[in-house]
Motif scaffolding. Sequence first.
Motif, short mmCIF file in Angstrom:
data_model
loop_
_atom_site.label_atom_id
_atom_site.label_comp_id
_atom_site.label_asym_id
_atom_site.label_seq_id
_atom_site.Cartn_x
_atom_site.Cartn_y
_atom_site.Cartn_z
N THR A 164 2.02 1.64 -3.52
CA THR A 164 0.90 2.05 -4.38
C THR A 164 0.58 3.54 -4.17
O THR A 164 0.34 4.28 -5.12
N ALA A 165 0.63 3.97 -2.90
CA ALA A 165 0.30 5.37 -2.60
C ALA A 165 1.19 6.32 -3.39
O ALA A 165 0.71 7.29 -3.99
N ASP B 140 0.83 -1.21 0.00
CA ASP B 140 0.00 0.00 0.00
C ASP B 140 0.86 1.26 0.00
O ASP B 140 0.51 2.27 -0.63
N VAL C 3 0.74 5.59 -7.49
CA VAL C 3 -0.53 6.04 -8.08
C VAL C 3 -0.85 7.47 -7.66
O VAL C 3 -1.34 8.27 -8.45
N GLY C 4 -0.53 7.79 -6.40
CA GLY C 4 -0.91 9.11 -5.89
C GLY C 4 0.06 10.21 -6.26
O GLY C 4 -0.33 11.36 -6.42
N ALA C 5 1.33 9.88 -6.39
CA ALA C 5 2.31 10.94 -6.68
C ALA C 5 2.87 10.80 -8.10
O ALA C 5 3.78 11.54 -8.48
#
Length: 293
Positions: free
Chosen positions: A218-219, A215, A222-224
């Motif tokens: 993934t953060a 996670d 996908v998030g940055a």
Amino acid sequence: MAKQIRTVGVIGLGTMGAGIVEVFARGGLTVIGVESTEEFADRGRGILTRSMDRAVSRGKLDEAGRQEILDRITVTTEMGDLAPADLVVEAVPEVLELKHEVFGRLDGIVAEDAVLASNTSSLSITAIAAPTKHPERVIGVHFFNPAPVMQLVEVIHTLRTDQAVTDAVRDLVTGLGKRPVVVGDRAGFVANYLLFGYLNSALTMVEHGHVSREDLDTAMRVGAGLPMGPLTLMDLVGLDVCHHIGDVIYGHSRSPLHAPSSMLERMVVSGRLGRKSGRGFYSYEGPGGRDVV
Ligand code: 3HC
């Protein structure tokens, strides 16, 4: 000082050194790669051949192009073969004594106007230059992993580096299709100083059980919008390399951001070094590629 650079020597043909050889040869330069033993020389040849083969299998290079690039490369165990080099890039393990041995010998091998460079990821270029008689021709050229793919090259000048040397190396890097940035000589330079603060924060979060490894990755992916999450990136760079870089930067910054992670240390001591050892934060041993371990 700083004539046109046509022939380049690379000392140390591990992952970074072999990648750097490939970059120069693809750029049309003649390259002399030096290793300490025949066994390591063979390993270096293997890295180069596999990378060329991958480019051919992906349709990025044809057989003639592959051969042309390989023909520009000589691999040897004799440092004396570096005599014709206009630039030598040292990429030996990150041990100052080893770098000193290399730089101490180079003065007696290459021409007076040859440039001496180090691909160190964090050690001081000023300190590495200490054994040479001509520190004004010593500079850092810091490639990123994987060198054939990553665009950035930090060009690190010391207080002694001749401006003509900095200009020549910056122009060479640009000519290779890479993006140079010229930076001063401080621990971690620019990119690693900032990157390793971030990677260390990621380690702390996992160590404290704040988030799972997947996670967390993934953060950030996908998030940055990053190509890989921090743990996957550390597995790529090598956990021993990350540990060493973190230590050197912390030794200078003393910032809690860079404080050594005991989890990273435990992993290194247990031989979990990332992709190269088959296991790091993830396992690369199974047929399907990557698993959380
Ligand atoms: N050597 C040569 N080429 C490689 C390679 C390698 N080890 N790994 C991937 N490639 C090439 C592939 O052949 C492919 O080339 P093509 O587009 O011409 O066909 C291209 O890279 C993309 O590869 P993939 O499609 O297989 O995989 P990805 O798209 O996932 O890209 C990646 C892989 C380039 C590694 C990408 O995930 C990435 O950019 N990751 C971040 C890497 C990074 O941040 N590096 C810096 C680390 S810090 C550092 O190096 C400092 C040092 O001091 C420690």
